[in-house]
Design a protein around this motif. Structure first.
Motif, mmCIF file in Angstrom:
data_model
loop_
_atom_site.group_PDB
_atom_site.id
_atom_site.type_symbol
_atom_site.label_atom_id
_atom_site.label_comp_id
_atom_site.label_asym_id
_atom_site.label_seq_id
_atom_site.Cartn_x
_atom_site.Cartn_y
_atom_site.Cartn_z
ATOM 1 N N HIS A 147 1.016 2.385 -14.111
ATOM 2 C CA HIS A 147 2.138 3.209 -13.658
ATOM 3 C C HIS A 147 2.430 3.046 -12.174
ATOM 4 C CE1 HIS A 147 0.825 5.319 -17.381
ATOM 5 N NE2 HIS A 147 2.130 5.458 -17.539
ATOM 6 N N GLY A 148 1.628 2.239 -11.482
ATOM 7 C CA GLY A 148 1.839 2.037 -10.053
ATOM 8 C C GLY A 148 1.032 3.001 -9.213
ATOM 9 N N VAL A 149 1.069 2.784 -7.900
ATOM 10 C CA VAL A 149 0.265 3.574 -6.960
ATOM 11 C C VAL A 149 1.123 3.971 -5.764
ATOM 12 C CG1 VAL A 149 -1.716 3.534 -5.381
ATOM 13 C CG2 VAL A 149 -1.886 2.431 -7.621
ATOM 14 N N LEU A 150 1.019 5.235 -5.378
ATOM 15 C CA LEU A 150 1.686 5.734 -4.177
ATOM 16 C C LEU A 150 0.656 5.842 -3.063
ATOM 17 C CD1 LEU A 150 4.154 6.983 -2.727
ATOM 18 C CD2 LEU A 150 3.402 9.218 -3.591
ATOM 19 N N ILE A 151 0.883 5.115 -1.968
ATOM 20 C CA ILE A 151 -0.005 5.176 -0.808
ATOM 21 C C ILE A 151 0.531 6.241 0.145
ATOM 22 C CG2 ILE A 151 -0.909 3.952 1.204
ATOM 23 C CD1 ILE A 151 -0.636 1.351 -0.330
ATOM 24 N N LEU A 152 -0.311 7.211 0.458
ATOM 25 C CA LEU A 152 0.012 8.237 1.448
ATOM 26 C C LEU A 152 -0.933 8.024 2.620
ATOM 27 C CD1 LEU A 152 0.251 11.094 -1.147
ATOM 28 C CD2 LEU A 152 2.164 10.268 0.206
ATOM 29 N N SER A 153 -0.413 7.580 3.725
ATOM 30 C CA SER A 153 -1.297 7.129 4.804
ATOM 31 C C SER A 153 -0.996 7.837 6.119
ATOM 32 C CB SER A 153 -1.147 5.612 5.000
ATOM 33 O OG SER A 153 0.185 5.286 5.341
ATOM 34 N N PHE B 75 1.163 -2.875 4.208
ATOM 35 C CA PHE B 75 0.338 -3.322 3.091
ATOM 36 C C PHE B 75 1.046 -3.113 1.763
ATOM 37 C CE2 PHE B 75 -3.895 -2.426 5.514
ATOM 38 C CZ PHE B 75 -3.589 -3.465 6.365
ATOM 39 N N ALA B 76 1.788 -2.029 1.625
ATOM 40 C CA ALA B 76 2.466 -1.730 0.363
ATOM 41 C C ALA B 76 3.397 -2.879 -0.021
ATOM 42 C CB ALA B 76 3.245 -0.422 0.471
ATOM 43 N N ASN B 77 4.173 -3.356 0.941
ATOM 44 C CA ASN B 77 5.094 -4.463 0.663
ATOM 45 C C ASN B 77 4.338 -5.749 0.337
ATOM 46 O OD1 ASN B 77 7.339 -2.847 1.167
ATOM 47 N ND2 ASN B 77 7.351 -3.335 3.345
ATOM 48 N N LEU B 78 3.269 -6.028 1.080
ATOM 49 C CA LEU B 78 2.492 -7.249 0.838
ATOM 50 C C LEU B 78 1.862 -7.240 -0.544
ATOM 51 C CD1 LEU B 78 0.661 -7.777 4.259
ATOM 52 C CD2 LEU B 78 2.371 -9.280 3.228
ATOM 53 N N ILE B 79 1.296 -6.100 -0.919
ATOM 54 C CA ILE B 79 0.631 -5.998 -2.219
ATOM 55 C C ILE B 79 1.644 -6.160 -3.345
ATOM 56 C CG2 ILE B 79 -0.566 -4.381 -3.758
ATOM 57 C CD1 ILE B 79 -1.970 -3.307 -1.204
ATOM 58 N N GLN B 80 2.811 -5.585 -3.171
ATOM 59 C CA GLN B 80 3.827 -5.699 -4.215
ATOM 60 C C GLN B 80 4.331 -7.141 -4.337
ATOM 61 O OE1 GLN B 80 5.898 -2.342 -5.409
ATOM 62 N NE2 GLN B 80 7.909 -3.219 -5.046
ATOM 63 N N GLU B 81 4.398 -7.840 -3.200
ATOM 64 C CA GLU B 81 4.857 -9.237 -3.206
ATOM 65 C C GLU B 81 3.815 -10.164 -3.828
ATOM 66 O OE1 GLU B 81 5.745 -10.296 0.785
ATOM 67 O OE2 GLU B 81 7.503 -8.989 0.941
ATOM 68 N N LYS B 82 2.542 -9.899 -3.570
ATOM 69 C CA LYS B 82 1.477 -10.825 -3.965
ATOM 70 C C LYS B 82 0.844 -10.505 -5.315
ATOM 71 C CE LYS B 82 0.160 -11.923 0.810
ATOM 72 N NZ LYS B 82 0.415 -13.362 0.733
ATOM 73 N N PHE C 125 -7.103 -4.358 4.601
ATOM 74 C CA PHE C 125 -6.189 -4.801 3.542
ATOM 75 C C PHE C 125 -6.954 -5.059 2.242
ATOM 76 C CE2 PHE C 125 -4.045 -8.198 1.164
ATOM 77 C CZ PHE C 125 -2.804 -7.611 0.958
ATOM 78 N N LYS C 126 -8.086 -5.749 2.345
ATOM 79 C CA LYS C 126 -8.886 -6.032 1.142
ATOM 80 C C LYS C 126 -9.393 -4.748 0.493
ATOM 81 C CE LYS C 126 -10.424 -10.636 2.592
ATOM 82 N NZ LYS C 126 -11.585 -11.462 3.050
ATOM 83 N N LYS C 127 -9.780 -3.782 1.324
ATOM 84 C CA LYS C 127 -10.282 -2.513 0.792
ATOM 85 C C LYS C 127 -9.173 -1.776 0.040
ATOM 86 C CE LYS C 127 -13.173 -0.160 3.332
ATOM 87 N NZ LYS C 127 -13.766 0.761 4.352
ATOM 88 N N VAL C 128 -7.974 -1.756 0.617
ATOM 89 C CA VAL C 128 -6.842 -1.092 -0.033
ATOM 90 C C VAL C 128 -6.473 -1.814 -1.329
ATOM 91 C CG1 VAL C 128 -4.399 -0.484 0.188
ATOM 92 C CG2 VAL C 128 -5.938 -0.154 2.128
ATOM 93 N N LEU C 129 -6.401 -3.140 -1.268
ATOM 94 C CA LEU C 129 -6.042 -3.926 -2.445
ATOM 95 C C LEU C 129 -7.058 -3.746 -3.568
ATOM 96 C CD1 LEU C 129 -4.252 -5.964 -3.883
ATOM 97 C CD2 LEU C 129 -5.504 -7.810 -2.724
#
Length: 233
Positions: free
Chosen positions: A40-46, A54-61, A26-30
């Motif tokens: 402009h934001g980031v699209l995660i393709l995993s 993680f996408a939801n958590l990062i957007q919330e925090k 999570f820390k590495k992605v963040l």
């Protein structure tokens, strides 16, 4: 690899070994998102289901706008990177367009042609001294042995990942700079049959290039097949 095909810098890869803890991933992605987001934001393709959380958590925090699509294939990653470079691209229209395309099956791996010549040209841009044409020919035989033994079809997604990773691996080992892998013995015990198949299938490569491929490097190749199987089950 995608950037090489499209002459782009838009795709940013994050290596997430299977034995890394969730907090560390999570820390590495963040940290990566904080470094690359230009507003402009980031699209995660995993290719790992946990990353969608993680996408939801990062957007919330944070203040970062993040979307996620999972699981993905190489053709999807190519299309996402191509569309991200369009002047009209926004995070939401890119996300919605990709979801729509793939749900409607408008884009399939057959939509893209990955010729050996294209791979040779791309590999030639970053291989230091081995001949890309020769290494692709030899790796193709190795890949065929593995897929035949495992009784799985060989497709572009698997072939491209295998060729790009393994050609670089051969050079690394020749330069005596193999990659480390945490808990490789535990990983071998979890995948004994596949590990043995891959190790045996690379004997010809080892003989051709006068190298010995360490278990740490073989573990990364096993991961490629592990991921491929899970995406195609």
């Amino acid at each position: 690899m995608v950037n090489s095909f499209l002459n782009s810098t838009h795709a940013i890869g994050i290596d997430l070994p299977l034995d890394e803890g969730t907090d560390k991933i999570f820390k590495k992605v963040l940290n990566t998102i904080e470094r690359i987001d230009n507003g402009h934001g980031v699209l995660i393709l995993s290719d790992m289901g946990s990353l969608s959380l993680f996408a939801n958590l990062i957007q919330e925090k944070t203040n970062h706008q993040v979307r996620n699509i999972s699981p993905i294939s190489t053709p999807m990653l190519l299309e996402a990177t191509r569309k991200s470079q369009l002047p009209s691209a926004t995070l939401d229209n890119l996300f919605n367009s990709l979801k729509s395309d793939f749900l409607m099956e408008k884009i399939t791996p057959k939509s893209f042609s990955f010729s050996n010549q294209k791979m040779i040209d791309s590999l030639g841009q970053f291989l230091l001294f081995i001949d890309p044409k020769k290494v692709i020919s030899r790796l193709q035989k190795t890949l065929t042995r593995i897929t035949n033994h495992q009784k799985i079809p060989e497709n572009d997604d698997l072939k491209i990942k295998f060729m790009f990773h393994c050609s670089s691996m051969v050079e690394r080992i020749m330069l005596k700079k193999p990659l480390p892998y945490n808990n490789v013995q535990k990983f071998k015990q979890r995948n004994p049959e596949l590990f043995k198949t891959i190790k045996c299938s690379f004997k010809e490569i080892e003989n051709d290039y006068f190298i010995e491929i360490p278990d740490t490097e073989l573990a990364y190749i096993v991961e490629i097949f592990d991921t491929h199987y899970s995406l195609n089950q």
